[in-house]
Design a protein around this motif. Structure first.
Motif, PDB file in Angstrom:
ATOM      1  N   ASP A  80       0.907  -0.721   0.087  1.00 55.26           N
ATOM      2  CA  ASP A  80      -0.027  -0.037  -0.353  1.00 55.26           C
ATOM      3  C   ASP A  80       0.830   1.113   0.254  1.00 55.26           C
ATOM      4  O   ASP A  80       2.071   1.574  -0.222  1.00 55.26           O
ATOM      5  CB  ASP A  80      -0.740  -0.024   1.688  1.00 55.26           C
ATOM      6  N   ALA A  81       0.379   2.534  -0.109  1.00 62.12           N
ATOM      7  CA  ALA A  81       1.059   3.497  -0.204  1.00 62.12           C
ATOM      8  C   ALA A  81       1.236   4.007   1.000  1.00 62.12           C
ATOM      9  O   ALA A  81       2.392   4.846   1.584  1.00 62.12           O
ATOM     10  CB  ALA A  81       0.186   4.589  -1.359  1.00 62.12           C
ATOM     11  N   PRO A 137      -5.562  -4.294  11.287  1.00 60.61           N
ATOM     12  CA  PRO A 137      -5.310  -2.899  10.650  1.00 60.61           C
ATOM     13  C   PRO A 137      -4.377  -2.442  10.909  1.00 60.61           C
ATOM     14  O   PRO A 137      -3.633  -1.397   9.971  1.00 60.61           O
ATOM     15  CB  PRO A 137      -6.944  -2.512  10.014  1.00 60.61           C
ATOM     16  N   ALA A 138      -3.923  -2.624  11.874  1.00 64.75           N
ATOM     17  CA  ALA A 138      -2.747  -2.173  12.710  1.00 64.75           C
ATOM     18  C   ALA A 138      -1.090  -2.053  11.933  1.00 64.75           C
ATOM     19  O   ALA A 138       0.054  -1.094  12.073  1.00 64.75           O
ATOM     20  CB  ALA A 138      -2.319  -2.331  14.202  1.00 64.75           C
ATOM     21  N   SER A 139      -1.164  -3.204  11.147  1.00 63.55           N
ATOM     22  CA  SER A 139       0.069  -3.701  10.263  1.00 63.55           C
ATOM     23  C   SER A 139      -0.008  -4.467   8.945  1.00 63.55           C
ATOM     24  O   SER A 139       0.895  -3.917   8.790  1.00 63.55           O
ATOM     25  CB  SER A 139       0.810  -4.492  11.206  1.00 63.55           C
ATOM     26  N   VAL A 140      -1.253  -4.233   8.726  1.00 69.07           N
ATOM     27  CA  VAL A 140      -1.236  -5.392   7.617  1.00 69.07           C
ATOM     28  C   VAL A 140      -1.643  -4.813   6.210  1.00 69.07           C
ATOM     29  O   VAL A 140      -3.677  -3.801   7.068  1.00 69.07           O
ATOM     30  CB  VAL A 140      -2.186  -6.962   7.554  1.00 69.07           C
ATOM     31  N   PRO A 141      -1.746  -4.195   5.156  1.00 73.73           N
ATOM     32  CA  PRO A 141      -2.356  -3.468   4.378  1.00 73.73           C
ATOM     33  C   PRO A 141      -3.415  -3.864   3.717  1.00 73.73           C
ATOM     34  O   PRO A 141      -5.057  -3.080   4.059  1.00 73.73           O
ATOM     35  CB  PRO A 141      -1.256  -3.178   3.173  1.00 73.73           C
ATOM     36  N   ASN A 142      -3.707  -4.899   3.578  1.00 76.04           N
ATOM     37  CA  ASN A 142      -4.644  -5.800   3.973  1.00 76.04           C
ATOM     38  C   ASN A 142      -6.097  -5.666   4.234  1.00 76.04           C
ATOM     39  O   ASN A 142      -7.043  -5.767   4.109  1.00 76.04           O
ATOM     40  CB  ASN A 142      -4.974  -7.361   3.599  1.00 76.04           C
ATOM     41  N   GLY A 143      -5.515  -5.762   5.954  1.00 72.36           N
ATOM     42  CA  GLY A 143      -6.596  -5.478   6.918  1.00 72.36           C
ATOM     43  C   GLY A 143      -7.402  -4.092   6.802  1.00 72.36           C
ATOM     44  O   GLY A 143      -7.870  -3.701   7.425  1.00 72.36           O
ATOM     45  N   ARG A 144      -6.290  -3.043   6.363  1.00 74.29           N
ATOM     46  CA  ARG A 144      -6.383  -2.132   6.424  1.00 74.29           C
ATOM     47  C   ARG A 144      -7.520  -1.779   5.235  1.00 74.29           C
ATOM     48  O   ARG A 144      -8.605  -0.993   5.633  1.00 74.29           O
ATOM     49  CB  ARG A 144      -5.099  -0.821   5.929  1.00 74.29           C
ATOM     50  N   TYR A 145      -7.439  -2.036   3.946  1.00 74.72           N
ATOM     51  CA  TYR A 145      -8.344  -1.841   3.503  1.00 74.72           C
ATOM     52  C   TYR A 145      -9.764  -2.575   2.887  1.00 74.72           C
ATOM     53  O   TYR A 145     -10.625  -2.221   3.016  1.00 74.72           O
ATOM     54  CB  TYR A 145      -7.677  -2.371   1.295  1.00 74.72           C
ATOM     55  N   ALA A 146      -9.795  -3.610   3.956  1.00 71.15           N
ATOM     56  CA  ALA A 146     -11.154  -4.461   4.799  1.00 71.15           C
ATOM     57  C   ALA A 146     -11.779  -3.078   5.470  1.00 71.15           C
ATOM     58  O   ALA A 146     -12.984  -3.221   5.437  1.00 71.15           O
ATOM     59  CB  ALA A 146     -10.715  -5.485   5.422  1.00 71.15           C
ATOM     60  N   LYS A 147     -10.860  -2.659   6.666  1.00 73.64           N
ATOM     61  CA  LYS A 147     -11.732  -2.134   7.404  1.00 73.64           C
ATOM     62  C   LYS A 147     -12.606  -0.875   6.462  1.00 73.64           C
ATOM     63  O   LYS A 147     -13.478  -0.142   7.310  1.00 73.64           O
ATOM     64  CB  LYS A 147     -10.558  -2.072   8.759  1.00 73.64           C
ATOM     65  N   ALA A 148     -11.502   0.161   6.000  1.00 73.39           N
ATOM     66  CA  ALA A 148     -11.959   1.006   5.221  1.00 73.39           C
ATOM     67  C   ALA A 148     -13.206   0.411   4.642  1.00 73.39           C
ATOM     68  O   ALA A 148     -13.910   1.352   5.059  1.00 73.39           O
ATOM     69  CB  ALA A 148     -10.717   1.455   4.270  1.00 73.39           C
ATOM     70  N   GLY A 184     -12.791 -13.962   4.316  1.00 77.51           N
ATOM     71  CA  GLY A 184     -11.528 -13.587   4.792  1.00 77.51           C
ATOM     72  C   GLY A 184     -11.159 -12.865   3.616  1.00 77.51           C
ATOM     73  O   GLY A 184     -11.990 -12.888   2.672  1.00 77.51           O
ATOM     74  N   PHE A 185     -10.738 -11.228   4.054  1.00 76.26           N
ATOM     75  CA  PHE A 185     -10.566 -10.733   2.624  1.00 76.26           C
ATOM     76  C   PHE A 185      -9.144 -11.402   2.601  1.00 76.26           C
ATOM     77  O   PHE A 185      -7.777 -11.001   3.508  1.00 76.26           O
ATOM     78  CB  PHE A 185     -10.877  -9.495   3.781  1.00 76.26           C
ATOM     79  N   VAL A 186      -9.049 -11.240   1.305  1.00 73.01           N
ATOM     80  CA  VAL A 186      -7.095 -11.566   0.517  1.00 73.01           C
ATOM     81  C   VAL A 186      -7.230 -10.720  -0.492  1.00 73.01           C
ATOM     82  O   VAL A 186      -8.738  -9.874  -1.813  1.00 73.01           O
ATOM     83  CB  VAL A 186      -7.149 -12.878   0.527  1.00 73.01           C
TER      84      VAL A 186
END
Length: 250
Positions: A80-81, A137-148, A184-186
């Motif tokens: 991620d950017a 989401p604190a450290s994994v871009p995939n999780g941040r995208y899913a959270k958003a 799951g989000f991937v």
């Protein structure tokens, strides 16, 4: 004139044909690009025997933390950017070297044998879905995208009890392949790797394109060799490898 013994002459000739010092590059890469960069590395080393590539695959957050702590890394690829922005803001990369090398998509997957696959994010609230895997989401871009995406749908807080956090996107994928979670989000490329064990329930809308920035680490002692490998990754041959694994053009 002093004659050089045949064995000594052969040794001198061999030394002359070998590179004075082979460059060893340590490349820290987001876990979702493991397969693509493994293939890229083999091809590059075959064409450039004077360069050895050592890959470090993990979630983007921990990889950046290693760089910040002084780990000897030459190139960094994040999923991620935002993570690369942090690296740049902290002076940990050469800003002029930063470039996006590929794109991806976020999807929701379920075990292949699932009989009640959700058709939308709202369906994740169903009692049939008890556990949802996503990167932390604190450290994994995939999780941040899913959270958003879940926040945009007004579901993030509601679904909190169901989350099973993973250390990286490949762990999220593993949870689903083993049917330890109902969904799951991937990334789309991860789902494609396990097409015989999982299936895509639906693509997840994201507000910003999912891009992979790559940059030379400021502390690298092999910047010329690092720049050469970065150019290869951007080349038609490098981009063809990404395409084979389902990544899109940046």
């Amino acid at each position: 004139m002093r004659r050089i013994p045949p064995k000594a002459a052969a040794a001198l000739l061999l030394a002359a044909t070998l590179p004075a010092t082979a460059a060893e590059l340590t490349v820290s890469v987001a876990a979702s690009m493991t397969n693509a960069f493994t293939e890229l590395g083999k091809a590059y080393e075959a064409a450039h025997p004077d360069t050895k590539l050592v890959f470090n695959f993990a979630a983007s957050g921990p990889l950046l933390a290693q760089i910040v702590q002084g780990a000897p890394v030459d190139l960094f690829v994040s999923a991620d950017a935002e993570t690369m922005d942090k690296a740049e803001a902290g002076g940990h990369i050469d800003p002029g070297s930063r470039t996006s090398i590929a794109g991806n998509a976020l999807v929701l997957i379920v075990p292949l044998e699932s009989r009640q696959a959700p058709k939308s994010l709202a369906d994740l609230g169903s009692p049939a879905v008890q556990r949802i895997a996503l990167g932390n989401p604190a450290s994994v871009p995939n999780g941040r995208y899913a959270k958003a995406a879940l926040e945009a749908a007004g579901l993030w807080e509601t679904l909190q009890p169901k989350y099973v956090y993973a250390e990286n996107v490949r762990q999220s994928l593993s949870y689903v392949t083993r049917a330890e979670v109902e969904a799951g989000f991937v990334f789309a490329t991860d789902a494609a790797l396990e097409a015989g064990k999982v299936r895509v329930a639906f693509p997840v809308p994201v507000a910003k394109p999912i891009l992979y920035p790559m940059a030379i680490v400021a502390g690298s002692k092999e910047k010329d060799a690092a720049a050469a490998f970065l150019r290869y990754v951007q080349s038609p041959d490098g981009q063809a490898v990404f395409a084979r694994y389902g990544f899109t053009k940046p």
